[in-house]
Design a protein around this motif. Sequence first.
Motif, PDB file in Angstrom:
ATOM      1  N   GLY A   1       0.832  -1.201   0.000  1.00 34.99           N
ATOM      2  CA  GLY A   1       0.000   0.000   0.000  1.00 34.99           C
ATOM      3  C   GLY A   1       0.867   1.252   0.000  1.00 34.99           C
ATOM      4  O   GLY A   1       0.798   2.067  -0.899  1.00 34.99           O
TER       5      GLY A   1
ATOM      6  N   ALA B   1       0.639   9.995   1.929  1.00 30.12           N
ATOM      7  CA  ALA B   1       1.635   9.826   2.979  1.00 30.12           C
ATOM      8  C   ALA B   1       2.440   8.568   2.668  1.00 30.12           C
ATOM      9  O   ALA B   1       2.310   7.546   3.331  1.00 30.12           O
ATOM     10  CB  ALA B   1       0.945   9.728   4.333  1.00 30.12           C
TER      11      ALA B   1
ATOM     12  N   GLN C   1       2.202  -6.103   6.328  1.00 29.98           N
ATOM     13  CA  GLN C   1       2.897  -5.876   7.605  1.00 29.98           C
ATOM     14  C   GLN C   1       2.807  -7.044   8.565  1.00 29.98           C
ATOM     15  O   GLN C   1       3.529  -7.073   9.557  1.00 29.98           O
ATOM     16  CB  GLN C   1       2.315  -4.635   8.311  1.00 29.98           C
ATOM     17  CG  GLN C   1       2.472  -3.340   7.564  1.00 29.98           C
ATOM     18  CD  GLN C   1       1.307  -3.077   6.634  1.00 29.98           C
ATOM     19  OE1 GLN C   1       0.638  -3.997   6.193  1.00 29.98           O
ATOM     20  NE2 GLN C   1       1.065  -1.830   6.305  1.00 29.98           N
ATOM     21  N   GLY C   2       1.878  -7.975   8.311  1.00 28.19           N
ATOM     22  CA  GLY C   2       1.805  -9.147   9.177  1.00 28.19           C
ATOM     23  C   GLY C   2       0.894  -9.000  10.383  1.00 28.19           C
ATOM     24  O   GLY C   2       1.109  -9.634  11.419  1.00 28.19           O
TER      25      GLY C   2
ATOM     26  N   SER D   1       1.741   4.624  10.123  1.00 31.59           N
ATOM     27  CA  SER D   1       2.174   3.655  11.158  1.00 31.59           C
ATOM     28  C   SER D   1       1.257   3.700  12.369  1.00 31.59           C
ATOM     29  O   SER D   1       1.704   3.696  13.512  1.00 31.59           O
ATOM     30  CB  SER D   1       3.617   3.945  11.605  1.00 31.59           C
ATOM     31  OG  SER D   1       4.494   3.896  10.516  1.00 31.59           O
TER      32      SER D   1
ATOM     33  N   VAL E   1       8.518  -1.113  22.810  1.00 35.82           N
ATOM     34  CA  VAL E   1       8.470  -2.575  22.933  1.00 35.82           C
ATOM     35  C   VAL E   1       8.180  -3.181  21.563  1.00 35.82           C
ATOM     36  O   VAL E   1       7.277  -2.724  20.854  1.00 35.82           O
ATOM     37  CB  VAL E   1       7.368  -2.977  23.943  1.00 35.82           C
ATOM     38  CG1 VAL E   1       7.170  -4.483  23.962  1.00 35.82           C
ATOM     39  CG2 VAL E   1       7.732  -2.447  25.334  1.00 35.82           C
TER      40      VAL E   1
ATOM     41  N   ILE F   1       6.758  -6.129  19.355  1.00 33.88           N
ATOM     42  CA  ILE F   1       5.867  -7.289  19.479  1.00 33.88           C
ATOM     43  C   ILE F   1       6.538  -8.489  18.807  1.00 33.88           C
ATOM     44  O   ILE F   1       6.676  -9.545  19.395  1.00 33.88           O
ATOM     45  CB  ILE F   1       4.511  -6.996  18.797  1.00 33.88           C
ATOM     46  CG1 ILE F   1       3.862  -5.781  19.451  1.00 33.88           C
ATOM     47  CG2 ILE F   1       3.593  -8.208  18.858  1.00 33.88           C
ATOM     48  CD1 ILE F   1       2.861  -5.082  18.568  1.00 33.88           C
TER      49      ILE F   1
ATOM     50  N   ILE G   1       9.419  -9.274  12.432  1.00 35.43           N
ATOM     51  CA  ILE G   1       8.599  -8.432  11.556  1.00 35.43           C
ATOM     52  C   ILE G   1       9.112  -6.998  11.579  1.00 35.43           C
ATOM     53  O   ILE G   1       9.213  -6.334  10.543  1.00 35.43           O
ATOM     54  CB  ILE G   1       7.108  -8.528  11.966  1.00 35.43           C
ATOM     55  CG1 ILE G   1       6.559  -9.875  11.483  1.00 35.43           C
ATOM     56  CG2 ILE G   1       6.303  -7.349  11.411  1.00 35.43           C
ATOM     57  CD1 ILE G   1       5.084 -10.093  11.713  1.00 35.43           C
TER      58      ILE G   1
ATOM     59  N   LYS H   1       5.576   1.600  19.976  1.00 30.18           N
ATOM     60  CA  LYS H   1       5.426   2.740  19.071  1.00 30.18           C
ATOM     61  C   LYS H   1       5.383   2.175  17.654  1.00 30.18           C
ATOM     62  O   LYS H   1       5.851   1.065  17.426  1.00 30.18           O
ATOM     63  CB  LYS H   1       6.628   3.678  19.198  1.00 30.18           C
ATOM     64  CG  LYS H   1       6.874   4.176  20.621  1.00 30.18           C
ATOM     65  CD  LYS H   1       8.113   5.056  20.711  1.00 30.18           C
ATOM     66  CE  LYS H   1       8.321   5.533  22.145  1.00 30.18           C
ATOM     67  NZ  LYS H   1       9.460   6.455  22.281  1.00 30.18           N
TER      68      LYS H   1
ATOM     69  N   VAL I   1       6.399   1.576  13.694  1.00 30.96           N
ATOM     70  CA  VAL I   1       7.736   1.447  13.093  1.00 30.96           C
ATOM     71  C   VAL I   1       7.702   1.323  11.569  1.00 30.96           C
ATOM     72  O   VAL I   1       8.714   1.493  10.916  1.00 30.96           O
ATOM     73  CB  VAL I   1       8.485   0.239  13.706  1.00 30.96           C
ATOM     74  CG1 VAL I   1       7.937  -1.090  13.148  1.00 30.96           C
ATOM     75  CG2 VAL I   1       9.976   0.339  13.490  1.00 30.96           C
TER      76      VAL I   1
ATOM     77  N   GLU J   1       7.094   3.002   9.048  1.00 37.10           N
ATOM     78  CA  GLU J   1       7.626   4.009   8.132  1.00 37.10           C
ATOM     79  C   GLU J   1       8.980   4.554   8.560  1.00 37.10           C
ATOM     80  O   GLU J   1       9.595   5.335   7.822  1.00 37.10           O
ATOM     81  CB  GLU J   1       6.634   5.167   8.041  1.00 37.10           C
ATOM     82  CG  GLU J   1       5.277   4.695   7.593  1.00 37.10           C
ATOM     83  CD  GLU J   1       4.200   5.721   7.871  1.00 37.10           C
ATOM     84  OE1 GLU J   1       3.529   6.125   6.918  1.00 37.10           O
ATOM     85  OE2 GLU J   1       4.030   6.133   9.024  1.00 37.10           O
TER      86      GLU J   1
HETATM   87  N1  PCD Z   1       5.325  -3.899  15.050  1.00 38.76           N
HETATM   88  C1  PCD Z   1       5.883  -4.605  16.112  1.00 38.76           C
HETATM   89  N2  PCD Z   1       6.348  -3.922  17.187  1.00 38.76           N
HETATM   90  C2  PCD Z   1       6.293  -2.579  17.233  1.00 38.76           C
HETATM   91  C3  PCD Z   1       5.742  -1.839  16.167  1.00 38.76           C
HETATM   92  C4  PCD Z   1       5.243  -2.562  15.083  1.00 38.76           C
HETATM   93  O1  PCD Z   1       5.959  -5.832  16.056  1.00 38.76           O
HETATM   94  N3  PCD Z   1       6.750  -1.891  18.278  1.00 38.76           N
HETATM   95  C5  PCD Z   1       4.805  -4.607  13.875  1.00 38.76           C
HETATM   96  C6  PCD Z   1       3.299  -4.425  13.787  1.00 38.76           C
HETATM   97  O2  PCD Z   1       2.560  -5.202  14.544  1.00 38.76           O
HETATM   98  C7  PCD Z   1       3.055  -4.508  12.304  1.00 38.76           C
HETATM   99  C8  PCD Z   1       4.296  -3.908  11.721  1.00 38.76           C
HETATM  100  O3  PCD Z   1       5.331  -4.078  12.713  1.00 38.76           O
HETATM  101  O4  PCD Z   1       2.940  -5.847  11.931  1.00 38.76           O
HETATM  102  C9  PCD Z   1       4.098  -2.415  11.337  1.00 38.76           C
HETATM  103  O5  PCD Z   1       3.447  -1.772  12.399  1.00 38.76           O
HETATM  104  P1  PCD Z   1       3.101  -0.223  12.449  1.00 38.76           P
HETATM  105  O6  PCD Z   1       4.338   0.567  12.562  1.00 38.76           O
HETATM  106  O7  PCD Z   1       2.059  -0.014  13.450  1.00 38.76           O
HETATM  107  O8  PCD Z   1       2.538   0.131  10.998  1.00 38.76           O
HETATM  108  P2  PCD Z   1       1.132  -0.326  10.394  1.00 38.76           P
HETATM  109  O9  PCD Z   1       0.126   0.718  10.671  1.00 38.76           O
HETATM  110  O10 PCD Z   1       0.866  -1.709  10.739  1.00 38.76           O
HETATM  111  O11 PCD Z   1       1.470  -0.330   8.865  1.00 38.76           O
HETATM  112  C10 PCD Z   1       1.477   0.879   8.121  1.00 38.76           C
HETATM  113  C11 PCD Z   1       2.876   1.102   7.582  1.00 38.76           C
HETATM  114  C12 PCD Z   1       2.852   2.191   6.552  1.00 38.76           C
HETATM  115  S1  PCD Z   1       2.048   3.577   6.942  1.00 38.76           S
HETATM  116  C13 PCD Z   1       3.491   2.049   5.386  1.00 38.76           C
HETATM  117  S2  PCD Z   1       3.477   3.309   4.307  1.00 38.76           S
HETATM  118  C14 PCD Z   1       4.251   0.819   5.009  1.00 38.76           C
HETATM  119  C15 PCD Z   1       4.606   0.046   6.289  1.00 38.76           C
HETATM  120  O12 PCD Z   1       3.407  -0.095   7.029  1.00 38.76           O
HETATM  121  N4  PCD Z   1       3.466   0.026   4.118  1.00 38.76           N
HETATM  122  C16 PCD Z   1       3.787  -1.290   3.989  1.00 38.76           C
HETATM  123  N5  PCD Z   1       5.146  -1.214   6.000  1.00 38.76           N
HETATM  124  C17 PCD Z   1       4.638  -1.924   4.936  1.00 38.76           C
HETATM  125  N6  PCD Z   1       5.003  -3.211   4.802  1.00 38.76           N
HETATM  126  C18 PCD Z   1       4.519  -3.922   3.755  1.00 38.76           C
HETATM  127  N7  PCD Z   1       4.916  -5.216   3.621  1.00 38.76           N
HETATM  128  N8  PCD Z   1       3.695  -3.372   2.840  1.00 38.76           N
HETATM  129  C19 PCD Z   1       3.302  -2.081   2.950  1.00 38.76           C
HETATM  130  O13 PCD Z   1       2.474  -1.586   2.070  1.00 38.76           O
HETATM  131 MO1  PCD Z   1       1.714   4.756   4.939  1.00 38.76          MO
HETATM  132  O14 PCD Z   1       1.005   6.211   5.682  1.00 38.76           O
HETATM  133  O15 PCD Z   1       0.436   3.975   4.283  1.00 38.76           O
HETATM  134  O16 PCD Z   1       2.298   5.731   3.624  1.00 38.76           O
END
Ligand code: PCD
Length: 784
Positions: free
Chosen positions: A249, A364, A503-504, A543, A663, A665, A669, A734, A736, A738
């Motif tokens: 995206g 963005a 992003q999973g 993000s 922290v 997660i 990833i 927080k 991450v 971008e």
């Molecule tokens: N994480 C962890 N830990 C922390 C943070 C974070 O583990 N501390 C992870 C989560 O859960 C996810 C990831 O890592 O799975 C990411 O997150 P974030 O920072 O919250 O973010 P998001 O809301 O989910 O997503 C969104 C982003 C954006 S914004 C963009 S550009 C890019 C990135 O995401 N896109 C994309 N990366 C990526 N990868 C991929 N593979 N594909 C895509 O499309 Mo804008 O405003 O829309 O421009």
Amino acid sequence: MGRGGEQMSFGRMHRKEDARFIRGRGTYTDDVRLPGMLYGAILRSPHAHARIVSVDTSAAEAHPKVRAVITGQTLAGLNLAWMPTLSNDIQAVLATDKVRFQGQEVAFVVAEDPYSARDALELIDVDYEPLDAVIDARKALDPGAPVIRDDLEGRTGNHIFDWEAGDRARTDAVFERAEVTVAQDMLYPRVHPAPLETCGAVADFDKVTGKLTVWCPTQAPHAHRTLYAMVAGLPEHKIRVISPDIGGGFGGKVGIYPGYVCAIVGSIVTGKPVKWMEDRSENLMSTAFARDYHMRGEIAATRDGRIQGIRVKVLADHGAFNGTAQPTKFPAGFFHVFSGSYDIETAHCEVTGVYTNKAPGGVAYACSFRVTEAVYLVERMVDVLAAELGMDPAELRLRNLLKPEQFPYTSPTGWEYDSGDYPKALRLAMDLAGYDKLRAEQADKRARGELMGIGVSFFTEAVGAGPRKHMDILGLGMADGAELRVHPTGKAVLRVSCQSQGQGHETTFAQIVGQELGIPADDVEVVHGDTDQTPFGLGTYGSRSTPVSGAATAIVARKVRDRAKIVAAAMLEASPDDLEWADGRWSVVGDPSTGKSLAEIALAAHSNLELPEGVEGHLDAVTVYNPPNLTYPFGAYICVVDVDPGTGQVKVRRFVAVDDCGVRINPMIVEGQIHGGLADGVGMALMQVMAFDEDGNHLGASFMDYLLPTSMECPSWELGETVTPSPTHPIGAKGVGESATVGSPAAVVNAVVDALAPYGVRHADMPLTPANVWRVVNGNPFRT
Ligand code: PCD
């Protein structure tokens, strides 16, 4: 911990979604095939600016496989020729009066197959009267410039807005008495998110039930549904937006594009489902752009390198319609963070937005609403100052970075940075890079006439939009819902409003529930991307998923845990006050042997166990999370390049990235997100620009011209981390996603400029292609 199974908490876990992605079993919009489906194609303008004299569709309509031809006039009859943009402007769905950029949508053909639809486009006869085009934003405000938006009443020029932030008087005063000032003009070029999957939609309007279903790769399905309801007057409960798997995206799939509306109208008109998929060139030419900021930065400092003030002027090129993505109140997004990560007394910026004959957008792209431009500007300016003072750029940064005890820190533009230890991150990056050794190596090489550069950048981002009291998008508050149901056997279903584009989330959001409830993440199914199945929320960009929906997930899981406590108390014939939560079980304080797991409690909650008066059975909860503040991830990057003076070729030899996103997660990833963002940054710094000739012809409408970085251009990334938990986020995370795209372009450009220092170079604009670098070296427009 390894593969799924017992994963009950944060940590490295292979992505659940990879099971389908690596087998080619994902379902993308173009995979949707409905019985009787028709295909749409868009006729686009060859001109950047022209009046439409007439549109003759008769030959196209006579094509045996064509079912409908829709023009701006057809839409005008339905009051749909224009639609609102994300910035409270209006944008033509199909042109009626004029075309305002090359590639603009003019007509929509619906046919029995995609080939006939494309063939029929050539049968449409449009009579254009070409007009002079405004391509260079710096000329848009000239008195004699052609007026692009003569559709808007009372418009006599191309000016859109003026916006400012910070304290002008105080900043000017600091500049007046400063020992040293530096100034630099720079361009953040127009670039494109260029996801591998282009945009498209399948619209299916059922005349009998009155229900409209739209499949499209949107990053914000709920916002789309509400806007369709508001604009087209369709009842919202009769609209279902399904955002299936998305092939990237990067901010380009947040907005509503004319093709989506055309597919919907096509389905209403023909009574059949209609699919529209754009091709690569259409995507690059018409579906969004990012950046295009002409910036002038100035810094005031003491001779010994204490930064006192920063002043910025921006000319923002918004294209033909102001479709920039941003919360309503902020016409320059979150550009407010232009004072960067430094302890600066005062700052002021002015941004002027203008129309030009280019595609609308201002998305963005891996950027929390213009944070990228702001970070690039300040990080370039600090290097310009370092050159002026003859100071090491890392040393200059260390001298000015905010100190841990200054958090929470209110910036000169009034934003509250939540937490951080900046010097620690930069020192770690310098250690990992072997900074002093690199400088020694550079000195040796310079003595031999070799061009090696070391670029440092430090960034602070503002992600997780956003607190309802501060921001909304088109009047919609930015809080996210979450629903969690635990089945009798202890398996759970989490429903969230955000949408993963790679992003999973199906993994990490399940891990959040696992962490809070002590159940394996594999036992949690994450449902997302379907407005009929999920609670309302504003989607995935900036993000914001982890900061907002991730917080909602932790809180809804805690609600379930609290209910489980009451059930466990009934099971144990104890008072809830006597129970404690440890190792994923509720047990009587001091007696772990009494512990009841969530699965045991879930079964009891659905049984005939007697619960206290007023307590319902089952184990479900819902919540809506309104973030109290944004989260402020940060990082320190160091890039090492070698430049070939003969060809101008830049080789990124090393890249060290220390990120702090609170922290983590799923660290695996997170690292993947950083790798991707760093590659993006190398692409922008060295290869990418959406270029136009002076008539507005697009010069980069294919991947032969608009280059994507590959592993060939990227080094093996060297990552480090520090962890400063967000004090306002329930799990201290927080965003991450971008960070690396925001922080890396400045590091690469700083490295190249550093390599070219022997030529007296202080700045060079992106993209630093071999040709551009060669020009800088052999006749440098930026040489001081
Ligand atoms: N994480 C962890 N830990 C922390 C943070 C974070 O583990 N501390 C992870 C989560 O859960 C996810 C990831 O890592 O799975 C990411 O997150 P974030 O920072 O919250 O973010 P998001 O809301 O989910 O997503 C969104 C982003 C954006 S914004 C963009 S550009 C890019 C990135 O995401 N896109 C994309 N990366 C990526 N990868 C991929 N593979 N594909 C895509 O499309 Mo804008 O405003 O829309 O421009």
